[in-house]
Design an enzyme around this catalytic site. Structure first.
Site, mmCIF file in Angstrom:
data_model
loop_
_atom_site.group_PDB
_atom_site.id
_atom_site.type_symbol
_atom_site.label_atom_id
_atom_site.label_comp_id
_atom_site.label_asym_id
_atom_site.label_seq_id
_atom_site.Cartn_x
_atom_site.Cartn_y
_atom_site.Cartn_z
ATOM 1 N N ASP A 171 0.846 -1.190 0.000
ATOM 2 C CA ASP A 171 0.000 0.000 0.000
ATOM 3 C C ASP A 171 0.883 1.242 0.000
ATOM 4 O O ASP A 171 2.031 1.203 0.452
ATOM 5 C CB ASP A 171 -0.894 0.007 1.247
ATOM 6 C CG ASP A 171 -2.128 0.872 1.084
ATOM 7 O OD1 ASP A 171 -3.201 0.323 0.799
ATOM 8 O OD2 ASP A 171 -2.000 2.102 1.211
ATOM 9 N N VAL A 213 1.766 1.419 -7.243
ATOM 10 C CA VAL A 213 1.607 0.475 -8.339
ATOM 11 C C VAL A 213 1.647 1.142 -9.712
ATOM 12 O O VAL A 213 1.701 0.448 -10.730
ATOM 13 C CB VAL A 213 0.299 -0.323 -8.202
ATOM 14 C CG1 VAL A 213 0.304 -1.152 -6.929
ATOM 15 C CG2 VAL A 213 -0.921 0.589 -8.259
ATOM 16 N N TYR A 262 -12.800 6.660 -13.741
ATOM 17 C CA TYR A 262 -13.041 5.440 -12.981
ATOM 18 C C TYR A 262 -13.727 4.393 -13.848
ATOM 19 O O TYR A 262 -13.341 3.214 -13.869
ATOM 20 C CB TYR A 262 -13.892 5.770 -11.756
ATOM 21 C CG TYR A 262 -14.028 4.651 -10.758
ATOM 22 C CD1 TYR A 262 -13.039 4.418 -9.808
ATOM 23 C CD2 TYR A 262 -15.154 3.836 -10.751
ATOM 24 C CE1 TYR A 262 -13.170 3.393 -8.878
ATOM 25 C CE2 TYR A 262 -15.297 2.813 -9.831
ATOM 26 C CZ TYR A 262 -14.305 2.597 -8.895
ATOM 27 O OH TYR A 262 -14.433 1.581 -7.984
#
Length: 267
Positions: A33, A57, A149
């Site tokens: 995270d 990431v 999104y």
């Protein structure tokens, strides 16, 4: 479950629920995270055999580091869960910031791609592995104001299909889960900000309630298990029937319990 599970976005919400669920089944869990302190604290709370990692990431070098450190610790990766993500802007399209659009795509879609690509190299060498991505009802239904999104989640679902087909013969399965409206810290914030109407959502959901992170974690446990060994390339809705309903009326007509005080047991 004697497996090594790497979870991105594992310090909160659905990722943390997954970490707890897999640990309870006996897996060794690496929680990755951006919030490294929280990831490490959560890993410690699960037990000494678990690992907390910090990383972004959307950064290729940090992706490589997350995979390398997991392999250094455990020697293998059996399950990858791509749940890292950030919220979108909920702004009219003409007012949306392009940099924010790109950042969201980089984390959700490109991040899932890079993590999957890296983990698959190890899994294909092992001859077995499972990758679980986080799509969304937003990747299937048209939700105004949520361009980045929605585009990212639709991309994740299609990438799940292509990778699932590409790697199936090598023993690596790739599936996705499309959550509906879940009662997580993220959705609670949107409800409190007036960006989501909880009562309207529950009326629109045949089950008449919002789901929890545990519902998603339970689906992940199944897809990662040997019981799902012949399932790949699938996006599984976990939404209380939200996407299945199509009538021009409320999906649920029963009483609505007050959402205030409702708890998500795995925040």
């Amino acid at each position: 479950m004697n497996k090594v599970v790497l979870i991105t976005g594992g310090a909160s919400g659905i990722g943390w629920a997954a970490a707890q669920g897999f640990a309870a089944e006996g897996a060794r869990v690496a929680i990755a995270d951006l919030q490294v302190n929280t990831a490490q604290q959560h890993a410690m709370s699960l037990g000494a055999e678990h690992l907390g990692l910090g990383g972004d990431v959307s950064d290729e070098e940090q992706v490589a580091m997350l995979l390398e450190r997991t392999l250094d610790r455990y020697g293998r990766i059996d399950v990858l869960i791509n749940s890292a993500g950030i919220p979108d802007s909920f702004a009219p399209t003409v007012e949306q910031d392009v940099a924010a659009f790109r950042r969201l795509i980089d984390i959700h879609l490109t991040g899932s791609y890079m993590m999957s690509k890296g983990a698959a190299k190890t899994m294909l060498h092992q001859g077995k592995g499972a990758i679980i991505n986080l799509s969304s009802i937003a990747g299937v239904l048209g939700l105004p104001l949520r361009n980045a999104y929605s585009a990212a989640k639709a991309g994740i679902s299609m990438m799940t299909r292509t990778m699932g087909c590409e790697w199936a013969a090598g023993g690596v399965r790739v599936n996705a889960i499309a959550p509906g409206y879940m009662l997580t810290p993220f959705s609670r914030k949107l409800i409190s900000e007036g960006k989501l109407d909880a009562d309207r959502l529950r009326r629109r959901t045949p089950a008449g309630r919002l789901g929890t992170a545990r519902h998603i974690a339970d689906a992940m446990l199944f897809l990662a298990s040997d019981r799902a060994e012949f399932i790949t390339g699938v996006t599984l809705p976990v939404d209380g029937g939200y996407m299945a309903f199509g009538a021009a009326s409320d999906a649920y007509g029963g009483p609505l319990d007050a959402i205030v005080g409702m708890t998500d047991e795995l925040q």
